[in-house]
Scaffold this motif. Structure first.
Motif, mmCIF file in Angstrom:
data_model
loop_
_atom_site.group_PDB
_atom_site.id
_atom_site.type_symbol
_atom_site.label_atom_id
_atom_site.label_comp_id
_atom_site.label_asym_id
_atom_site.label_seq_id
_atom_site.Cartn_x
_atom_site.Cartn_y
_atom_site.Cartn_z
ATOM 1 N N ARG A 312 -9.491 11.073 -4.777
ATOM 2 C CA ARG A 312 -8.614 11.663 -5.871
ATOM 3 C C ARG A 312 -7.760 10.337 -6.501
ATOM 4 O O ARG A 312 -7.176 10.671 -7.446
ATOM 5 C CB ARG A 312 -7.471 12.487 -5.608
ATOM 6 N N ARG A 313 -7.898 8.988 -5.732
ATOM 7 C CA ARG A 313 -7.351 7.915 -6.568
ATOM 8 C C ARG A 313 -5.768 8.216 -6.593
ATOM 9 O O ARG A 313 -5.036 7.878 -7.716
ATOM 10 C CB ARG A 313 -7.945 7.444 -7.688
ATOM 11 N N GLU A 314 -5.023 8.819 -5.302
ATOM 12 C CA GLU A 314 -3.994 9.121 -5.160
ATOM 13 C C GLU A 314 -3.264 8.643 -4.057
ATOM 14 O O GLU A 314 -3.762 8.430 -3.018
ATOM 15 C CB GLU A 314 -3.613 10.709 -5.366
ATOM 16 N N VAL A 315 -2.015 8.103 -4.238
ATOM 17 C CA VAL A 315 -1.009 7.673 -3.316
ATOM 18 C C VAL A 315 0.179 8.709 -3.191
ATOM 19 O O VAL A 315 0.823 8.764 -4.390
ATOM 20 C CB VAL A 315 -0.554 6.262 -3.491
ATOM 21 N N LEU A 336 3.724 0.129 -5.728
ATOM 22 C CA LEU A 336 2.319 0.259 -5.038
ATOM 23 C C LEU A 336 2.251 -1.409 -4.349
ATOM 24 O O LEU A 336 1.924 -1.453 -3.131
ATOM 25 C CB LEU A 336 1.465 0.757 -5.711
ATOM 26 N N ASN A 337 2.619 -2.265 -5.273
ATOM 27 C CA ASN A 337 2.339 -3.493 -4.915
ATOM 28 C C ASN A 337 3.366 -3.830 -3.734
ATOM 29 O O ASN A 337 2.930 -4.514 -2.577
ATOM 30 C CB ASN A 337 2.451 -4.558 -5.948
ATOM 31 N N GLY A 344 1.422 -3.367 7.391
ATOM 32 C CA GLY A 344 0.851 -4.031 8.698
ATOM 33 C C GLY A 344 -0.726 -4.033 8.321
ATOM 34 O O GLY A 344 -1.264 -2.838 7.484
ATOM 35 N N PRO A 345 -1.596 -4.934 8.920
ATOM 36 C CA PRO A 345 -3.052 -4.711 9.039
ATOM 37 C C PRO A 345 -3.379 -3.240 9.566
ATOM 38 O O PRO A 345 -3.065 -3.045 10.678
ATOM 39 C CB PRO A 345 -3.382 -5.776 10.035
ATOM 40 N N SER A 346 -4.168 -2.625 8.712
ATOM 41 C CA SER A 346 -4.368 -1.201 8.976
ATOM 42 C C SER A 346 -5.603 -0.782 8.100
ATOM 43 O O SER A 346 -5.851 -1.389 7.087
ATOM 44 C CB SER A 346 -3.427 -0.409 9.052
ATOM 45 N N GLN A 347 -6.494 0.348 8.286
ATOM 46 C CA GLN A 347 -7.161 1.064 7.454
ATOM 47 C C GLN A 347 -6.476 1.417 6.449
ATOM 48 O O GLN A 347 -6.946 1.435 5.139
ATOM 49 C CB GLN A 347 -7.940 2.226 8.190
ATOM 50 N N LYS A 348 -5.441 1.962 6.488
ATOM 51 C CA LYS A 348 -4.691 2.411 5.337
ATOM 52 C C LYS A 348 -4.361 1.305 4.273
ATOM 53 O O LYS A 348 -4.496 1.571 3.088
ATOM 54 C CB LYS A 348 -3.239 2.888 5.959
ATOM 55 N N LYS A 349 -4.076 0.141 4.695
ATOM 56 C CA LYS A 349 -3.960 -0.947 3.994
ATOM 57 C C LYS A 349 -5.247 -1.284 3.294
ATOM 58 O O LYS A 349 -5.251 -1.646 1.826
ATOM 59 C CB LYS A 349 -3.501 -2.172 4.514
ATOM 60 N N LEU A 350 -6.300 -1.369 3.830
ATOM 61 C CA LEU A 350 -7.689 -1.557 3.024
ATOM 62 C C LEU A 350 -7.890 -0.588 2.245
ATOM 63 O O LEU A 350 -8.417 -0.966 1.081
ATOM 64 C CB LEU A 350 -8.589 -1.493 4.112
ATOM 65 N N LEU A 356 -6.033 -0.308 -5.361
ATOM 66 C CA LEU A 356 -5.231 -1.068 -6.516
ATOM 67 C C LEU A 356 -6.137 -2.164 -7.199
ATOM 68 O O LEU A 356 -5.916 -2.514 -8.382
ATOM 69 C CB LEU A 356 -4.272 -2.128 -5.515
ATOM 70 N N SER A 357 -7.196 -2.573 -6.572
ATOM 71 C CA SER A 357 -8.337 -3.476 -7.063
ATOM 72 C C SER A 357 -8.745 -2.756 -8.424
ATOM 73 O O SER A 357 -9.078 -3.562 -9.557
ATOM 74 C CB SER A 357 -9.371 -4.091 -6.350
ATOM 75 N N ALA A 358 -9.167 -1.329 -8.172
ATOM 76 C CA ALA A 358 -9.769 -0.530 -9.272
ATOM 77 C C ALA A 358 -8.909 -0.449 -10.286
ATOM 78 O O ALA A 358 -9.148 -0.124 -11.336
ATOM 79 C CB ALA A 358 -10.552 0.344 -8.481
ATOM 80 N N GLY A 359 -7.623 0.008 -10.032
ATOM 81 C CA GLY A 359 -6.785 0.244 -11.025
ATOM 82 C C GLY A 359 -6.613 1.604 -11.178
ATOM 83 O O GLY A 359 -7.451 2.632 -10.571
#
Length: 376
Positions: A312-315, A336-337, A344-350, A356-359
């Motif tokens: 859904r491209r939702e946070v 968001l930035n 921290g390093p995690s799947q959630k961060k990825l 964010l890269s797609a906008g």
């Protein structure tokens, strides 16, 4: 009923330190005997430490004297023969303090109770030690819930209440930024618990408004409410929720204590007593920036605080980010930035990085559980 000081010709001197349970037990036993106790904190009056050690041969506390008669520590006091104890009580009631009695601060014109104006960092450390003890005994392992009933019964809570009175004498203006952060975060979290125990937990919007604008400590000669601490000091004098004005006017002496800029990381350290608040921890000035960053990282990892729906491209974020959006940049993109940078390093961060890269990311907010963070 305790003997009035004026009815005692002599003096019972107890050398102690803050947060010492043996010191508290000794003082309580002496008070039950109807004796006024001259308590001297040797951490505060360090000039006396060497002399006390010379007189007693000990570095531990408490060290107890009846006039010039050395009794020993708390265990020695408790184990005194009843006849010997009676003789000592009679001694201090009827005999004036002899010239060779152990030294106390008031002999050179200082505070007779040994409670001079002290650095905020010293009081903060003493209170932090008590808070740590209360938390270790009555806080859940994850720091999310408090056993309020047990806290109320704890002797450490009584000590905390006594120590809180001395906040009025602390000196705040000399604090560094790091010391302010640690001091006021710890005081805020403890004051919330103190307020809940004294007044009860606020359940409605109006009750919460009153609670955070009424519950306060007298610190350094000025009143600081919970709102004043959070929004006035730690947020650099910014308006809080439902506030039309800044906490401190330009002529308010408390403005001198406020941070120069808002510190967003405080939002992951302050706990208002609700279940959705960040966990309760204590903080020290040393390395506090890393401590706060670690608190933020742990908060952001929790699905009650941040969820990501890639389809859904939702946070969805904790409402904390909505209420204090200005502290995190003021726009969804900057918000968001900021969240990404502090994860921290995690799947959630990825997953967030990919969005964010797609906008074109939607931001919504999760529900907030305002019920009390009690273990009951």
């Amino acid at each position: 009923m305790a003997e009035n000081k004026s009815n005692m010709k002599g003096r019972v001197t107890v050398y102690s330190v803050s947060c010492c349970p043996h010191c508290t037990q000794a003082k309580a036993a002496l008070t039950k005997l109807g004796l006024h106790v001259c308590e001297v904190d040797i951490n505060k009056h360090r000039e006396l430490q060497t002399e006390v050690k010379k007189l007693t041969g000990c570095s531990s506390v408490p060290q107890i004297f009846f006039n010039n008669v050395y009794v020993g520590n708390n265990e020695d006091l408790q184990n005194l023969d009843p006849q010997q104890l009676e003789h000592l009580v009679l001694l201090v009631r009827e005999e004036p303090v002899p010239p060779d009695a152990p030294p106390v601060p008031d002999e050179d014109g200082t505070d007779p109770e040994g409670v001079l104006e002290r650095a905020a960092s010293d009081v903060s450390e003493a209170m932090r030690n008590l808070i740590l003890k209360l938390y270790s005994d009555h806080l859940s392992e994850d720091g999310k819930t408090v056993d309020y009933k047990a806290v109320r019964r704890s002797p450490y809570y009584e000590q905390y209440c006594e120590l809180a009175v001395h906040l009025q004498r602390v000196e705040l203006l000399s604090l560094s930024r790091e010391e302010k952060l640690a001091f006021f975060i710890n005081i805020y979290n403890a004051l919330v618990i103190h307020g809940n125990l004294r007044l009860g937990f606020p359940n409605t919007l109006w009750q919460r408004y009153r609670f955070f604008n009424y519950v306060s400590y007298l610190i350094g000669g000025e009143v600081f409410t919970l709102q004043d601490i959070e929004n006035g000091v730690l947020r650099g004098n910014r308006r809080g929720m439902a506030q039309f004005l800044k906490p401190f006017s330009k002529n308010d002496p408390r403005l001198q204590v406020a941070l120069h800029d808002v510190e967003p990381l405080i939002h992951f350290a302050l706990n208002c007593g609700a279940k959705s608040c960040p966990p309760i921890r204590t903080y020290t000035p040393q390395d506090i920036n890393n401590q706060l960053r670690a608190a933020a990282e742990a908060f952001l990892e929790n699905d009650d605080s941040v969820t990501i729906d890639s389809m859904r491209r939702e946070v969805k974020l904790s409402p904390i980010f909505k209420w204090y959006k200005a502290d995190f940049g003021g726009t969804d993109e900057k918000l968001l930035n900021w969240v990404f940078d502090h994860m921290g390093p995690s799947q959630k961060k990825l997953s967030l990085k990919a969005l964010l890269s797609a906008g074109n990311v939607k931001v919504n907010y999760l529900p907030y559980d305002w019920s009390i963070n009690s273990t009951d």
